[in-house]
Design a protein around this motif. Structure first.
Motif, short mmCIF file in Angstrom:
data_model
loop_
_atom_site.label_atom_id
_atom_site.label_comp_id
_atom_site.label_asym_id
_atom_site.label_seq_id
_atom_site.Cartn_x
_atom_site.Cartn_y
_atom_site.Cartn_z
N ASN A 1 37.75 37.90 41.65
CA ASN A 1 36.44 38.17 41.03
C ASN A 1 36.54 39.27 39.97
O ASN A 1 35.84 40.28 40.02
N LYS B 1 33.04 39.02 37.70
CA LYS B 1 31.99 40.03 37.51
C LYS B 1 32.54 41.44 37.30
O LYS B 1 31.91 42.27 36.65
N GLY C 1 37.96 34.10 39.77
CA GLY C 1 36.76 34.05 40.58
C GLY C 1 35.52 34.11 39.72
O GLY C 1 35.44 33.47 38.67
N ASN C 2 34.54 34.92 40.15
CA ASN C 2 33.29 35.01 39.38
C ASN C 2 33.42 35.94 38.16
O ASN C 2 32.52 36.00 37.33
N THR D 1 37.50 40.09 35.59
CA THR D 1 37.83 39.71 34.22
C THR D 1 38.72 40.81 33.64
O THR D 1 38.34 41.99 33.68
#
Length: 239
Positions: free
Chosen positions: A143, A117, A114-115, A145
């Motif tokens: 979302n 964040k 995802g993003n 990492t």
């Protein structure tokens, strides 16, 4: 109404800063306690706590308690009978905090979903069953990492498996292929260098004794294959 979260934070700040201004009484207790703990044991600090007249005796990240005359030693957790807050657990968690920005992320396998964040770092061994279970949990988390430090502590071939993953063209895919599906990465060339030794030294330095161990951006850690609800709740608390 008392803000429990703020109260715990204030307590942790009090205890963490008090060691820099050790009183004469605390110093005296330290001199009395240390010889009673066994040969070679070094007490890092003695600090008066705000509860029950106890003094915290800290040995590294281990905590025990004593009275003002150092006649008794108490091993275990101090728990608030009204709120069920475990003050000892909170204190140990504070002592175990790291500076997330100091982690050598270039020595980790990076995965972004995802993003991306929300960021975590995880120490995992390729032969760790609980790590494989947590990888399944991560499948349902978006979302994020994830930096995976391949921490080879469980078997002789852990380092070999980690090397094969590290030397793959797509490290993240190779790691998931192995951890989720049991598909081994291709055998690495002998000339391929890895950060295995660096990661092993890092894990020892940070006191990582088992896998998986998850580190969050606030510096706290969470051991074990936690469930998705617990994991998501922790991530949400960091916002």
């Amino acid at each position: 109404m008392i803000n429990l979260k703020n109260s715990i934070a204030a307590l942790m700040l009090l205890l963490s800063t008090a060691v820099f201004a050790e009183t004469a009484q605390e110093a005296a207790i330290k001199r009395l306690v240390e010889p009673r703990l066994g040969e070679g044991v070094k007490v890092d600090s003695v600090t008066k706590t705000p509860y029950a007249g106890l003094f915290e005796v800290r040995i590294g990240t281990d905590i025990l308690y004593t009275d003002e005359k150092a006649q008794y030693l108490f091993v275990g957790s101090v728990i608030d009978a009204q709120t069920s807050t475990d003050y000892t657990k909170a204190r140990v968690a504070d002592l175990n905090k790291i500076k997330f920005s100091d982690l050598p992320l270039d020595a980790a396998v990076k995965m972004v979903k995802g993003n991306g964040k929300r960021v975590v770092a995880i120490f995992e061994d390729p032969n760790c069953g609980y790590c494989k279970r947590f990888r399944q949990t991560l499948q349902g988390v978006d979302n994020i990492t994830v930096y995976t430090f391949m921490y080879n502590i469980l078997a002789e071939d852990s380092a070999v498996k980690s090397k094969n993953v590290w030397c793959s063209s797509d490290k993240s895919k190779a790691w998931d292929d192995w951890m989720l599906n049991g598909k081994a990465a291709p055998v690495a060339a002998a000339s391929c260098s890895t950060p295995n030794d660096k990661v092993f030294a890092l894990g020892r330095k940070l006191g990582v004794t088992g896998t998986p161990t998850i580190f969050f951006t606030d510096g706290t850690r969470m051991p074990g294959a936690v469930d998705v609800k617990t994991f998501e709740a922790k991530l949400a608390s960091l916002k």
